[in-house]
Design a protein around this motif. Structure first.
Motif, PDB file in Angstrom:
ATOM      1  N   VAL A 110      90.355  -3.448  10.755  1.00 51.00           N
ATOM      2  CA  VAL A 110      89.996  -4.779  11.235  1.00 51.00           C
ATOM      3  C   VAL A 110      90.866  -5.198  12.434  1.00 51.00           C
ATOM      4  O   VAL A 110      90.424  -5.951  13.299  1.00 51.00           O
ATOM      5  N   GLN A 111      92.087  -4.675  12.499  1.00 51.07           N
ATOM      6  CA  GLN A 111      92.952  -5.003  13.659  1.00 51.07           C
ATOM      7  C   GLN A 111      92.311  -4.522  14.963  1.00 51.07           C
ATOM      8  O   GLN A 111      92.559  -5.080  16.026  1.00 51.07           O
ATOM      9  N   ALA A 112      91.501  -3.476  14.871  1.00 48.82           N
ATOM     10  CA  ALA A 112      90.804  -2.917  16.046  1.00 48.82           C
ATOM     11  C   ALA A 112      91.777  -2.632  17.190  1.00 48.82           C
ATOM     12  O   ALA A 112      91.546  -3.012  18.326  1.00 48.82           O
ATOM     13  N   ASN A 113      92.866  -1.965  16.845  1.00 47.99           N
ATOM     14  CA  ASN A 113      93.870  -1.610  17.865  1.00 47.99           C
ATOM     15  C   ASN A 113      93.927  -0.108  18.103  1.00 47.99           C
ATOM     16  O   ASN A 113      94.978   0.438  18.428  1.00 47.99           O
ATOM     17  N   ARG A 114      92.808   0.562  17.922  1.00 44.31           N
ATOM     18  CA  ARG A 114      92.766   2.005  18.148  1.00 44.31           C
ATOM     19  C   ARG A 114      93.067   2.310  19.619  1.00 44.31           C
ATOM     20  O   ARG A 114      92.609   1.607  20.511  1.00 44.31           O
ATOM     21  N   ASP A 115      93.848   3.375  19.859  1.00 47.96           N
ATOM     22  CA  ASP A 115      94.150   3.776  21.243  1.00 47.96           C
ATOM     23  C   ASP A 115      92.858   4.035  22.011  1.00 47.96           C
ATOM     24  O   ASP A 115      91.886   4.523  21.427  1.00 47.96           O
ATOM     25  N   PRO A 116      92.860   3.782  23.335  1.00 45.83           N
ATOM     26  CA  PRO A 116      91.662   4.127  24.111  1.00 45.83           C
ATOM     27  C   PRO A 116      91.474   5.638  24.189  1.00 45.83           C
ATOM     28  O   PRO A 116      92.439   6.397  24.089  1.00 45.83           O
ATOM     29  N   ASP A 117      90.215   6.069  24.356  1.00 41.63           N
ATOM     30  CA  ASP A 117      89.897   7.504  24.323  1.00 41.63           C
ATOM     31  C   ASP A 117      90.569   8.320  25.422  1.00 41.63           C
ATOM     32  O   ASP A 117      90.709   9.525  25.314  1.00 41.63           O
ATOM     33  N   SER A 118      90.977   7.637  26.490  1.00 43.97           N
ATOM     34  CA  SER A 118      91.604   8.360  27.605  1.00 43.97           C
ATOM     35  C   SER A 118      92.993   8.894  27.203  1.00 43.97           C
ATOM     36  O   SER A 118      93.576   9.725  27.879  1.00 43.97           O
ATOM     37  N   LYS A 119      93.485   8.400  26.055  1.00 43.87           N
ATOM     38  CA  LYS A 119      94.861   8.711  25.671  1.00 43.87           C
ATOM     39  C   LYS A 119      94.913   9.891  24.694  1.00 43.87           C
ATOM     40  O   LYS A 119      94.688   9.726  23.508  1.00 43.87           O
ATOM     41  N   VAL A 120      95.145  11.087  25.205  1.00 40.06           N
ATOM     42  CA  VAL A 120      95.335  12.253  24.324  1.00 40.06           C
ATOM     43  C   VAL A 120      96.617  12.951  24.751  1.00 40.06           C
ATOM     44  O   VAL A 120      96.755  13.391  25.885  1.00 40.06           O
ATOM     45  N   ASN A 121      97.543  13.016  23.809  1.00 40.52           N
ATOM     46  CA  ASN A 121      98.849  13.609  24.086  1.00 40.52           C
ATOM     47  C   ASN A 121      98.996  14.851  23.207  1.00 40.52           C
ATOM     48  O   ASN A 121      99.042  14.752  21.984  1.00 40.52           O
ATOM     49  N   ASP A 122      99.020  16.030  23.832  1.00 39.92           N
ATOM     50  CA  ASP A 122      99.007  17.281  23.063  1.00 39.92           C
ATOM     51  C   ASP A 122     100.186  17.424  22.101  1.00 39.92           C
ATOM     52  O   ASP A 122     100.025  17.927  20.992  1.00 39.92           O
ATOM     53  N   ALA A 123     101.347  16.961  22.525  1.00 38.32           N
ATOM     54  CA  ALA A 123     102.520  17.040  21.638  1.00 38.32           C
ATOM     55  C   ALA A 123     102.303  16.171  20.406  1.00 38.32           C
ATOM     56  O   ALA A 123     102.646  16.546  19.277  1.00 38.32           O
ATOM     57  N   LEU A 124     101.694  14.983  20.634  1.00 37.26           N
ATOM     58  CA  LEU A 124     101.420  14.074  19.510  1.00 37.26           C
ATOM     59  C   LEU A 124     100.301  14.624  18.619  1.00 37.26           C
ATOM     60  O   LEU A 124     100.322  14.423  17.398  1.00 37.26           O
ATOM     61  N   VAL A 125      99.354  15.346  19.208  1.00 37.24           N
ATOM     62  CA  VAL A 125      98.286  15.991  18.422  1.00 37.24           C
ATOM     63  C   VAL A 125      98.930  16.932  17.401  1.00 37.24           C
ATOM     64  O   VAL A 125      98.636  16.877  16.198  1.00 37.24           O
ATOM     65  N   GLU A 126      99.826  17.774  17.878  1.00 36.66           N
ATOM     66  CA  GLU A 126     100.549  18.733  17.027  1.00 36.66           C
ATOM     67  C   GLU A 126     101.327  17.990  15.930  1.00 36.66           C
ATOM     68  O   GLU A 126     101.243  18.334  14.751  1.00 36.66           O
ATOM     69  N   GLN A 127     102.049  16.955  16.342  1.00 31.24           N
ATOM     70  CA  GLN A 127     102.869  16.166  15.406  1.00 31.24           C
ATOM     71  C   GLN A 127     102.001  15.517  14.313  1.00 31.24           C
ATOM     72  O   GLN A 127     102.311  15.585  13.126  1.00 31.24           O
ATOM     73  N   ASP A 128     100.889  14.884  14.743  1.00 22.02           N
ATOM     74  CA  ASP A 128      99.994  14.213  13.784  1.00 22.02           C
ATOM     75  C   ASP A 128      99.399  15.205  12.794  1.00 22.02           C
ATOM     76  O   ASP A 128      99.305  14.920  11.592  1.00 22.02           O
ATOM     77  N   ALA A 129      98.974  16.359  13.294  1.00 20.68           N
ATOM     78  CA  ALA A 129      98.376  17.375  12.413  1.00 20.68           C
ATOM     79  C   ALA A 129      99.416  17.843  11.387  1.00 20.68           C
ATOM     80  O   ALA A 129      99.114  17.965  10.185  1.00 20.68           O
TER      81      ALA A 129
END
Length: 320
Positions: free
Chosen positions: A156-175
């Protein structure tokens, strides 16, 4: 939002007064002629339907929706009234209905909150406040609990990052974090799932899911299935499916609504009406691909009478 992927578009030769007169004629006197009602309202966009309602009141001093409600019954009445609800209010109206009164309709909360974009969600919150004088979040927290509630509140906060924002290091970290929070751990760290699935951009999350598969050997859906249960599981799966492909998520939702004994008509009506001007053509395509038959044929087999005919008109064509 690609309005061009809808099955219903603006009617080119639109004349609000002509439509209002045709609808009045269909409802006047003894008995109702359902045919023109169905045909007119399913071949006009929602914005045009609102103009017809104004013309109806101007010409006859009567409320079109009230007249439709008194002339129609059952499921046909429900789908026609849904078509007449202003599209910008429809989600707010359905969410209000889901949290009002005895018992919460968790499936409705899941379907709407998991599938809407940040822009759509912010709009719905604003309309909800204007229409009902209270915050959507308050309605949800008053009616749900636990991690399920917390995930809904994040959405409901609707604060999802915009789609232009992809950080490969963060992808690895999140996974890695999701893997550690679920498969590796005894018990589940639900908070990690909530934060990552609720705040990262869709483009980022799609990469996270791929990376997760590489690290764990499992699809993220399989892990959610094993690690969570109940409404939280349903909600997390709905988010993942919507992130992957919104039309496919709705194709699955429609299939589930028509499966087994008895049809979930409320879901059927809500999805058909709410997606009719957005991505119904894509939903039809996904349905055909995944279930081996057209959405048109599925609706035809599963419903009857004027209600069925109205849904088929909204569907807008057979892909067999």
């Amino acid at each position: 939002m690609q309005a061009t992927r809808g099955s219903i578009k603006d009617f080119q030769a639109f004349k609000a007064n002509d439509d209002a007169e045709a609808l009045r004629k269909a409802m006047k006197g003894l008995g109702t002629d359902e045919d023109p009602i169905m045909k007119i309202l399913t071949s006009r966009s929602n914005a045009q339907r609102q103009q017809v309602a104004v013309a109806f009141k101007t010409l006859f001093g009567r409320d079109l929706v009230d007249d439709l409600k008194s002339e129609l019954t059952g499921k046909l009445e429900k789908v026609i009234v849904a078509l007449m609800t202003p599209s910008n209010m429809y989600d707010a109206h359905e969410l209000r209905h889901a949290i009002k009164g005895a018992g919460t309709k968790e499936d409705v909360l899941i379907e709407i909150l998991a599938s809407r974009s940040t822009t759509e969600m912010n709009h719905t919150k604003k309309v909800f406040k204007e229409e009902h004088g209270s915050e959507l979040e308050d309605g949800i927290t008053g009616d749900t609990s636990g991690y399920f509630q917390r995930m809904l509140v994040v959405l409901v906060q609707a604060n999802r990052d915009p789609d232009s924002k992809v950080n490969d290091a963060l992808v690895e970290q999140d996974a890695q974090d999701l893997f550690k929070a679920g498969e590796v751990k005894w018990g589940t760290d639900e908070e990690k799932f909530i934060t990552i699935l609720g705040t990262r951009s869709n483009a980022h999350l799609r990469k996270v899911f791929d990376k997760y598969m590489t690290i764990s050997g499992y699809q993220i859906e399989e892990s959610i299935d094993r690690e969570t249960s109940g409404h939280l599981e349903k909600l997390l799966l709905a988010i993942v499916k919507s992130v992957r492909c919104v039309p496919r998520y709705f194709a699955e939702t429609l299939d589930r609504a028509m499966k087994g004994a008895g049809t979930d008509d409320e879901t059927l009506i809500r999805v058909m009406v709410s997606r009719s001007e957005i991505d119904m053509l894509d939903i039809r395509k996904e349905y055909r691909t995944h279930f081996g038959k057209s959405l048109f044929q599925a609706i035809k087999c599963d419903t009857s009478g004027d209600y069925r005919n109205t849904l088929l008109l909204i569907c807008g064509g057979d892909d067999e």
